[in-house]
Design an enzyme around this catalytic site. Structure first.
Site, mmCIF file in Angstrom:
data_model
loop_
_atom_site.group_PDB
_atom_site.id
_atom_site.type_symbol
_atom_site.label_atom_id
_atom_site.label_comp_id
_atom_site.label_asym_id
_atom_site.label_seq_id
_atom_site.Cartn_x
_atom_site.Cartn_y
_atom_site.Cartn_z
ATOM 1 N N HIS A 76 1.012 -1.354 0.134
ATOM 2 C CA HIS A 76 0.006 0.179 -0.066
ATOM 3 C C HIS A 76 0.845 1.164 -0.022
ATOM 4 O O HIS A 76 0.640 2.182 0.516
ATOM 5 C CB HIS A 76 -0.796 0.034 1.242
ATOM 6 C CG HIS A 76 -1.970 -0.989 1.286
ATOM 7 N ND1 HIS A 76 -3.379 -0.781 0.860
ATOM 8 C CD2 HIS A 76 -1.950 -2.238 1.650
ATOM 9 C CE1 HIS A 76 -4.013 -2.003 0.769
ATOM 10 N NE2 HIS A 76 -3.132 -2.938 1.577
ATOM 11 N N ASN A 149 -10.329 -2.768 2.488
ATOM 12 C CA ASN A 149 -10.107 -2.556 1.273
ATOM 13 C C ASN A 149 -11.310 -2.597 0.596
ATOM 14 O O ASN A 149 -12.499 -2.284 0.989
ATOM 15 C CB ASN A 149 -9.378 -3.813 0.592
ATOM 16 C CG ASN A 149 -8.165 -4.407 1.104
ATOM 17 O OD1 ASN A 149 -7.354 -3.078 1.177
ATOM 18 N ND2 ASN A 149 -7.844 -5.343 0.947
HETATM 19 C C1 HEM Z 1 -8.143 -8.409 4.968
HETATM 20 C C2 HEM Z 1 -6.821 -8.315 4.734
HETATM 21 C C3 HEM Z 1 -6.030 -6.968 4.430
HETATM 22 C C4 HEM Z 1 -6.687 -5.779 4.394
HETATM 23 C C5 HEM Z 1 -8.053 -5.074 4.048
HETATM 24 C C6 HEM Z 1 -5.455 -4.938 4.524
HETATM 25 C C7 HEM Z 1 -5.473 -3.476 4.225
HETATM 26 C C8 HEM Z 1 -4.410 -2.579 4.341
HETATM 27 C C9 HEM Z 1 -4.466 -1.304 4.170
HETATM 28 C C10 HEM Z 1 -5.561 -0.266 3.790
HETATM 29 C C11 HEM Z 1 -3.280 -0.800 4.360
HETATM 30 C C12 HEM Z 1 -2.715 0.624 4.017
HETATM 31 C C13 HEM Z 1 -2.925 1.565 5.072
HETATM 32 C C14 HEM Z 1 -2.573 2.797 4.885
HETATM 33 O O1 HEM Z 1 -2.977 3.491 4.152
HETATM 34 O O2 HEM Z 1 -1.532 3.414 5.560
HETATM 35 C C15 HEM Z 1 -2.328 -1.792 4.645
HETATM 36 C C16 HEM Z 1 -1.079 -1.854 4.986
HETATM 37 C C17 HEM Z 1 -0.314 -2.965 5.460
HETATM 38 N N1 HEM Z 1 -0.733 -4.218 5.689
HETATM 39 FE FE1 HEM Z 1 -2.614 -4.668 5.376
HETATM 40 N N2 HEM Z 1 -4.422 -5.907 4.672
HETATM 41 C C18 HEM Z 1 -4.588 -6.873 4.792
HETATM 42 C C19 HEM Z 1 -3.779 -8.082 5.079
HETATM 43 C C20 HEM Z 1 -2.816 -7.718 5.635
HETATM 44 C C21 HEM Z 1 -1.949 -8.847 6.349
HETATM 45 C C22 HEM Z 1 -2.436 -10.409 6.412
HETATM 46 C C23 HEM Z 1 -0.807 -8.339 6.775
HETATM 47 C C24 HEM Z 1 0.348 -9.096 7.409
HETATM 48 C C25 HEM Z 1 0.247 -10.200 8.024
HETATM 49 C C26 HEM Z 1 -0.567 -7.016 6.308
HETATM 50 C C27 HEM Z 1 0.123 -6.107 6.480
HETATM 51 C C28 HEM Z 1 0.095 -4.777 6.205
HETATM 52 C C29 HEM Z 1 1.368 -4.003 6.333
HETATM 53 C C30 HEM Z 1 2.810 -4.593 6.701
HETATM 54 C C31 HEM Z 1 0.989 -2.788 5.950
HETATM 55 C C32 HEM Z 1 2.115 -1.576 5.697
HETATM 56 C C33 HEM Z 1 1.344 -0.553 6.981
HETATM 57 C C34 HEM Z 1 2.224 0.680 7.246
HETATM 58 O O3 HEM Z 1 3.380 0.645 6.818
HETATM 59 O O4 HEM Z 1 1.658 1.583 7.817
HETATM 60 N N3 HEM Z 1 -1.972 -6.818 5.517
HETATM 61 N N4 HEM Z 1 -3.180 -3.053 4.784
#
Ligand code: HEM
Length: 684
Positions: A76, A149
Site C-alpha cells: 500500500h 479494502n
Molecule cells: C483483509 C486483509 C487485509 C486488508 C483489508 C489490508 C488493508 C491494508 C491497508 C488499507 C493498508 C494501508 C494502510 C495505509 O493507508 O496506511 C495496509 C497496509 C499494510 N498491511 Fe494490510 N491488509 C490486509 C492483510 C494484511 C496482512 C495479512 C498483513 C500481514 C500479516 C498485512 C500487513 C500490512 C502491512 C505491513 C502494511 C503497511 C502498514 C504501514 O506501513 O503503515 N496486511 N493493509
C-alpha cells in the site's frame, strides 16, 4: 557588489536571484533559528575557490535533505489521504457501546487513506489492483482504525501466507519488474497453487480493481468483527462503506491510457473535489448477525475469503462519513499516518479470523521500522485527540516532556498519575476457547470455488466480459504454460464457459489441467448486490464532461452545457488544441482546462465535441479522441462542425443512443444517456 533589483529581491554577482525579506515577511533561518543572509551561495575562498567545511548553513541544509526519505510502506505504498468527519444517524447502543456510535449530534474527526497494494509510491493510480480504504476515527475514547479494502474478501486465509502473496505480486527480485502489476508468472503461479485465492481473483480481474475514482468506490472491513454493547452482548458484524455517488469503474483501455496521461488521476480527482467544496461522502453500514445465525450460513464467517451476501443479511446503516479537508502537508499527514487493525475502542472487538489475528501483529511491527521510533503515535496525524496517558517513556524522538519522578505503576508517590478503569476501559470479549495447540486449517475453509462462482454469476453481462478480458490480459502476460493450464483448470470449477472463453483468448482450448477440488463447489443464489452496474444510481453527480472545442465555440451551446452539468452536480472541462485563452462566439474569454494532446478522452465520463469549424478533422489527436470515446462506450454529443471529424474516425453521427446531436445546446438527451454511465450495447 550586489545590485538592488526592486523591493525584496536583487540579482547577485553571478546573475542569481536573491529574494530578501520585507518588513512583513519572516526571516529564513537555520533549524537553530539563526537568520540566514544568503541562501544561494556556499561559503568559498574567493568567488572561484574551494568551499569551506565551516559552512554550517550549507551543511545543515544538505544533511537534512539527505535524510528526507523514509522507507515506503511494504504494501500500500501509493496512497492519498484526506480529513473529514463521521456522524452516526442515531444511537446504536443495542449493537455497541462504542462512544462514537451513540449520539447523532456528535461528529468524530476522521482521516482516510486510499491506496493501491502492489505498486511503489510513484506508481500510477490506475493500475489493476485492490484499493486500500483505511479510516482512522479520532474518537473520544481513543483512536479506532478500520483498515479495509474496496473488495470484501481477501486472497489468503492465514496471515502466515501474506509475505508469500506479496513477494509473488511485487516485481521479481532478480529483475525488479514488472511494477504495479499482477500480470506476471510469479503471481499467477502462487495463486494457482493457492486455490483459496479464487474468489478474490474474480474480484481483482473485475472492474472493481480499476475504480473510476476514490469517491466512487465501496469499502469493506472484510473480516468478521464483534460489536459489544453495554450489557456485554456480542454480535458479529461485517463493515461496509458505500459511496453516495455510486460505485463506478474505468474500462481497462482507459486505465492504461490514463496511467500515461495522468498517473495522479485518482489523487487529483479527490483533491479537486474537496478543494471545490464537492465533499465526497460514504455511508457506513454493518451486516450484523449472531454466532448461532452464522452456524447456518453454509460457509465459515471466520474465513476472510468468504462474504455474507446482502440478500442473506441486509445492511444496517450506522452513519455517514464526509471528507471535507485536504491535507496541508502530504508527508506529515498522509505518509506518516499509521493505521493498525488492533486500534479498537471499547465496544468493538476481534473475531478468530486467522488473517485478522495475524494483522493485529504486523502493522505496529512494520511501522516501528517505517517511522523509525516507538514514539510515532506522537506524530500529530497519529495522536489520539483525547491524549494518551501512561508510563511508557523515552525512545528515539520522544516529543513530549513527561514530567514527574514516577514512571511506574502501581505507585503511592503520585496520586495524580493515571490509573486503570475496570468499568470503562477496553476489556476483551470473554469468548470461550478450548483445544489443543496445532498448525491446522479448519475444514470449513476448504470450499474454494463456491463463492467465486457466486460472484461471477452475480455479474451483468458486460461485467462478466470484463472479467474474461482481465484474466486473458493477465495470463497472456505470463510465459509459463503450466501457469496457464493450472489457472484454466481452476476456472472450470468456477464456470465452464468462463474457462473456455479465457482458453480461447489465450489460444489454449482444451488444455485446462484437471484439478480435484478439496470440496465440490455448489451453486449459491446469485447476489445482485455484488454487481456495481446492477445497482448504479441514475445520476452523473461528481462526474466530468469533457468539451472538445476550438476558438469561437458557440456561446449558447457552451452556456447550456455548463448549466446542464451544474443542475446535475457534474463538472465540465474544456479541451482545446492549444492551452492559451480563447473566446466564445459572443467574445467571452475562456481558459481551456487542457490542451488536446495532453488530455485523452479517457479522462472524462462523457464528451461533447463542439468546435467552431471543421479544423479538428485535420488533427490526428482529435480523431483518436473521438475514436477512444466511442470505443470506451462513452456518451458523445456533437454539433454541426464535426462531420469530417466523425468521417475520419469512422463513426456515424447518431450511430446509437449514445451519439447525440447537441447543436444549439440541447443537452437533456445527453444527460439522460450519460446517467446510464456507458452505452453498454456498443461493446463488441
Ligand atoms: C483483509 C486483509 C487485509 C486488508 C483489508 C489490508 C488493508 C491494508 C491497508 C488499507 C493498508 C494501508 C494502510 C495505509 O493507508 O496506511 C495496509 C497496509 C499494510 N498491511 Fe494490510 N491488509 C490486509 C492483510 C494484511 C496482512 C495479512 C498483513 C500481514 C500479516 C498485512 C500487513 C500490512 C502491512 C505491513 C502494511 C503497511 C502498514 C504501514 O506501513 O503503515 N496486511 N493493509
Amino acid at each position: 557588489m550586489a545590485k538592488q533589483n526592486g523591493q525584496g529581491s536583487y540579482r547577485g554577482t553571478g546573475g542569481e536571484l536573491h529574494q530578501t525579506n520585507t518588513d512583513s515577511q519572516a526571516h529564513l533561518t537555520t533549524n537553530q533559528g539563526v537568520s540566514v543572509s544568503d541562501d544561494q551561495n556556499t561559503l568559498t575562498v574567493g568567488p572561484s575557490g574551494p568551499q569551506l567545511l565551516e559552512d554550517h548553513v550549507m551543511r545543515e541544509k544538505i544533511t537534512h535533505f539527505d535524510h528526507e526519505r523514509i522507507p515506503e510502506r511494504v504494501v500500500h505504498a501509493r496512497g492519498y489521504g484526506a480529513h473529514g468527519y463521521f456522524e452516526p444517524y442515531k444511537s446504536h447502543a443495542k449493537l455497541t457501546k462504542a462512544a462514537f456510535l451513540q449520539d447523532p449530534k456528535e461528529r468524530t474527526p476522521v482521516f482516510v487513506r486510499f491506496s493501491t497494494v502492489a505498486g511503489s509510491a510513484g506508481s500510477p493510480d490506475t493500475a489493476r489492483d485492490v484499493r486500500g480504504f483505511a479510516v482512522k476515527f479520532y474518537t473520544s475514547e481513543g483512536n479506532y482504525d478500520l483498515v479495509g479494502n474496496n473488495i470484501p474478501v481477501f486472497f489468503i486465509q492465514d496471515a502466515i501466507k501474506f509475505p508469500d502473496l506479496i513477494h509473488s505480486v511485487k516485481p521479481a527480485p532478480d529483475r525488479d519488474f514488472p511494477q504495479a502489476q499482477s500480470a506476471h508468472d510469479t503471481f499467477w503461479d502462487f495463486v494457482g497453487l493457492t486455490p483459496e485465492s479464487m474468489h478474490m481473483l474474480m474480484w481483482v480481474m473485475s472492474d472493481r480493481a480499476i475504480p473510476r475514482s476514490f469517491r466512487m468506490m465501496e469499502g469493506f472491513g472484510i473480516h468478521t468483527f464483534r460489536m459489544i454493547n453495554k450489557q456485554g452482548d456480542s454480535t458479529f458484524v461485517k463493515f461496509h462503506w458505500r459511496p453516495k455517488l455510486g460505485t463506478y469503474s474505468l474500462m481497462w483501455d482507459e486505465a492504461v491510457k490514463i496511467a500515461g496521461a495522468d498517473p495522479d488521476f485518482h489523487r487529483r480527482d479527490l483533491w479537486n473535489a474537496i478543494e471545490s467544496g464537492d465533499y465526497p461522502e460514504w455511508e457506513l453500514s454493518v451486516q450484523a448477525f449472531t454466532a448461532e445465525q452464522a452456524e447456518e450460513f453454509g460457509y465459515d464467517v471466520l474465513d476472510p475469503t468468504k462474504l455474507v451476501p446482502e440478500e442473506e443479511v441486509p445492511l444496517t446503516p450506522l452513519g455517514r462519513m464526509v471528507l471535507d479537508r485536504n491535507v496541508e502537508n502530504f508527508f506529515a499527514e498522509t505518509e506518516q499516518v499509521a493505521f493498525c487493525p488492533s486500534h479498537v475502542v471499547p465496544g468493538i472487538d476481534f473475531s478468530n479470523d486467522p488473517l485478522l489475528q495475524g494483522r493485529l501483529f504486523s502493522y505496529l511491527d512494520t511501522q516501528l521500522s517505517r517511522l523509525g521510533s516507538p514514539n510515532f503515535h506522537q506524530i500529530p496525524i497519529n495522536a489520539p485527540k483525547n491524549s494518551a496517558q501512561n508510563f511508557q517513556r523515552d525512545g528515539h524522538m520522544q516529543m513530549g516532556v513527561p514530567a514527574g519522578r514516577v514512571a511506574n505503576e502501581p505507585n503511592s508517590l503520585d496520586d495524580g498519575s493515571p490509573r486503570e478503569n475496570p468499568k470503562e476501559g477496553f476489556a476483551s470479549y470473554q469468548a470461550e476457547e478450548a483445544g489443543s495447540k496445532q498448525r491446522i486449517r479448519p475444514e470449513s475453509f476448504a470450499d474454494h470455488y463456491t463463492q467465486a462462482r457466486l460472484f461471477y454469476h452475480s455479474m451483468t453481462t458486460p461485467e462478466q466480459k470484463h472479467i474474461v478480458g482481465g484474466l486473458a490480459f493477465e495470463l497472456g502476460k505470463c510465459k509459463e504454460t503450466k501457469v496457464h493450464t493450472r489457472m484454466l483448470g481452476h476456472l472450470r470449477h468456477i464456470d465452464k464457459d468462463l474457462s473456455i472463453e479465457v482458453a480461447e483468448a489465450l489460444g489454449m482450448k482444451g488444455q485446462a489441467d484437471k484439478i480435484k477440488p478439496a470440496v465440490e463447489p455448489f451453486d449459491m443464489k446469485p447476489s445482485p448486490a455484488l454487481s456495481q452496474y446492477a445497482k448504479a444510481p441514475d445520476s452523473i453527480a461528481g462526474k466530468k464532461i469533457g468539451l472538445l472545442t476550438t476558438h469561437g465555440v458557440e456561446s449558447k451551446l457552451y452556456n447550456a452545457l455548463l448549466k446542464a452539468a451544474k443542475e446535475e452536480s457534474a463538472q465540465v472541462e474544456v479541451i482545446a488544441p492549444t492551452i492559451g485563452p480563447m473566446e466564445t462566439s459572443s467574445g467571452k474569454e475562456i481558459e481551456p482546462d487542457h490542451f488536446l494532446s495532453g488530455a485523452p478522452s479517457a479522462l472524462f465520463d462523457a464528451v461533447v465535441i463542439a468546435p467552431a469549424d471543421e479544423s479538428l478533422a485535420a488533427m490526428p489527436d482529435a480523431v483518436n479522441w473521438l475514436r477512444d470515446a466511442y470505443a470506451h462506450l462513452k456518451v458523445i454529443g456533437y454539433n454541426g462542425n464535426t462531420e469530417q471529424l466523425f468521417r475520419k474516425a469512422g463513426i456515424e453521427q447518431g450511430a446509437d443512443e449514445g451519439v447525440l446531436d447537441v447543436a444549439g445546446g440541447q443537452f437533456d438527451a445527453l444527460v439522460a444517456a450519460a446517467k446510464k454511465h456507458r452505452v453498454w450495447g456498443r461493446e463488441p
